[in-house]
Design a protein around this motif. Structure first.
Motif, short mmCIF file in Angstrom:
data_model
loop_
_atom_site.label_atom_id
_atom_site.label_comp_id
_atom_site.label_asym_id
_atom_site.label_seq_id
_atom_site.Cartn_x
_atom_site.Cartn_y
_atom_site.Cartn_z
N GLN A 116 49.10 6.70 38.96
CA GLN A 116 48.65 7.98 39.25
C GLN A 116 48.27 8.17 40.77
OE1 GLN A 116 45.98 10.10 36.66
NE2 GLN A 116 45.22 11.34 38.47
N LYS A 117 48.65 9.22 41.18
CA LYS A 117 48.03 9.35 42.81
C LYS A 117 46.59 9.72 42.77
CE LYS A 117 52.71 11.02 44.64
NZ LYS A 117 53.32 11.92 45.52
N HIS A 118 46.07 9.46 43.78
CA HIS A 118 44.39 9.97 43.77
C HIS A 118 44.30 11.43 44.31
CE1 HIS A 118 43.01 5.65 43.99
NE2 HIS A 118 44.41 5.44 44.45
N ASN A 119 44.65 12.27 43.40
CA ASN A 119 44.46 13.72 43.53
C ASN A 119 43.28 14.05 42.94
OD1 ASN A 119 46.98 13.99 44.87
ND2 ASN A 119 48.06 14.25 42.96
N ARG A 120 42.74 15.36 43.29
CA ARG A 120 41.51 15.95 42.77
C ARG A 120 41.95 16.12 41.16
NH1 ARG A 120 37.45 19.21 44.02
NH2 ARG A 120 36.76 20.67 42.41
N ASN A 121 40.95 15.84 40.23
CA ASN A 121 41.06 15.95 38.90
C ASN A 121 40.60 17.41 38.41
OD1 ASN A 121 41.87 13.24 38.11
ND2 ASN A 121 39.91 12.88 39.01
N ASP A 122 41.47 17.84 37.17
CA ASP A 122 40.76 19.19 36.62
C ASP A 122 40.36 18.71 35.30
OD1 ASP A 122 41.78 20.84 38.68
OD2 ASP A 122 43.77 20.64 37.78
N LEU A 123 39.11 18.35 35.25
CA LEU A 123 38.22 17.86 33.88
C LEU A 123 37.89 19.12 33.05
CD1 LEU A 123 36.12 15.17 35.60
CD2 LEU A 123 38.20 14.91 34.41
N ASP A 124 37.91 18.89 31.96
CA ASP A 124 37.51 20.12 30.87
C ASP A 124 36.25 19.77 30.62
OD1 ASP A 124 40.08 21.13 30.95
OD2 ASP A 124 40.71 19.79 29.43
N VAL A 125 35.11 20.84 30.84
CA VAL A 125 34.10 20.63 30.62
C VAL A 125 33.30 20.57 29.31
CG1 VAL A 125 31.82 21.85 30.90
CG2 VAL A 125 33.29 21.79 32.73
N ASP A 126 32.86 19.53 28.76
CA ASP A 126 32.57 19.66 27.36
C ASP A 126 31.69 20.94 26.89
OD1 ASP A 126 33.78 17.01 27.09
OD2 ASP A 126 32.05 15.92 27.36
N LEU A 127 32.24 21.53 25.85
CA LEU A 127 31.49 22.68 25.15
C LEU A 127 30.54 21.85 24.09
CD1 LEU A 127 34.27 25.22 24.48
CD2 LEU A 127 32.60 25.03 26.63
#
Length: 274
Positions: free
Chosen positions: A162-173
């Motif tokens: 994978q490229k070193h891009n910005r991640n879109d993490l899902d915040v834990d509810l």
């Protein structure tokens, strides 16, 4: 003659009295002087405490005197250490190890906490198979007498990664995780930037065993995998940690606790607000 000496003595006493009175009047009119001195001393002590806390977390605002080089080949990770003068730095032992190596995949899904051993000429290495991927490496060390910051080092393994891009993490509810039968809940009043945050991990009627000189270890990265924080419990008998986030945003937390011979890693994704 005696009369002259008497007049001189009386004059000296009067002059001394005027000086003392004048100084007392100045101190009365300017009471802030002593308070300012106390305030400066208090602020300096506060700064010293903050610097100690930052060092404990592996963070410093000063330029790093050591820049590690990381390579990987044939299932072995190698780290080379040299300071700014091309000398081999001497490392302090921190939590039972000279080096803590934090390896995360660039998407922040894979996490490894490793401990390379010293070889020679500033080289440290460890046999560990890394699947093909893009990684960010954090060499967590304490060089004696040198400033150091654990900055991310990019490492690509294999041809497909994978490229070193910005991640879109899902915040834990839900901040409760169960790993291999043991549940841990993260309890915190709030996640706010530029405030001291308490991270209380409830291990649900269990007590972790000591692991690397503490009841647990917590590693935190921002969503880009650039900002590194490593903290330890506030006391030997508590799974409570304190830290601070300098900027709002999404962060991933890995909390490590040992139960018997097994070390469980609990991942949490949180959002830090203004």
């Amino acid at each position: 003659m005696k009369r002259g000496i008497l007049i001189w003595a009386v004059s000296a006493i009067v002059y001394l009295g005027l000086v003392i009175a004048g100084y007392s009047l100045f101190a009365t009119v300017n009471p802030k002087n002593n308070e300012q001195t106390k305030h400066v001393d208090h602020d300096q002590a506060k700064m010293d405490n903050q610097e100690g806390h930052q060092a404990h977390e592996g963070r410093t605002n000063k330029a790093s005197d050591v820049t590690p080089k990381v390579s990987y080949a044939n299932g072995e990770i190698t780290i080379e250490l040299k300071d700014k003068n091309k000398h081999v730095p001497e490392l302090e032992v921190s939590h039972e190890k000279q080096m803590h190596l934090i390896v995360v995949s660039s998407d922040l899904k894979k996490y490894y906490h490793l401990h390379p051993e010293k070889k020679n000429n500033g080289l440290y290495s460890l046999k560990h198979n890394l699947p093909d991927n893009a990684y960010k490496i954090f060499v967590d060390i304490k060089p004696k007498g040198l400033n150091y910051t654990a900055n991310p080092i990019k490492l690509n393994v294999g041809k497909i990664h994978q490229k070193h891009n910005r991640n879109d993490l899902d915040v834990d509810l839900e901040l409760t995780k169960t790993i291999k039968g043991q549940t841990v809940e993260l309890i915190s009043q709030s996640f706010e930037a530029n405030k001291e945050i308490t991270l209380n991990f409830n291990v649900k009627d269990a007590k972790p065993d000591p692991y690397l000189g503490a009841l647990g270890h917590v590693v935190i990265l921002d969503e880009d995998g650039e900002k590194y924080i490593h903290v330890h419990p506030v006391a030997d008998d508590k799974t409570v940690f304190k830290t601070q986030f300098n900027k709002p945003g999404v962060y991933k937390i890995w909390a490590e606790f040992k139960f018997g011979e097994r070390v469980n890693v609990y991942p949490f994704v949180i959002e830090v607000k203004e």
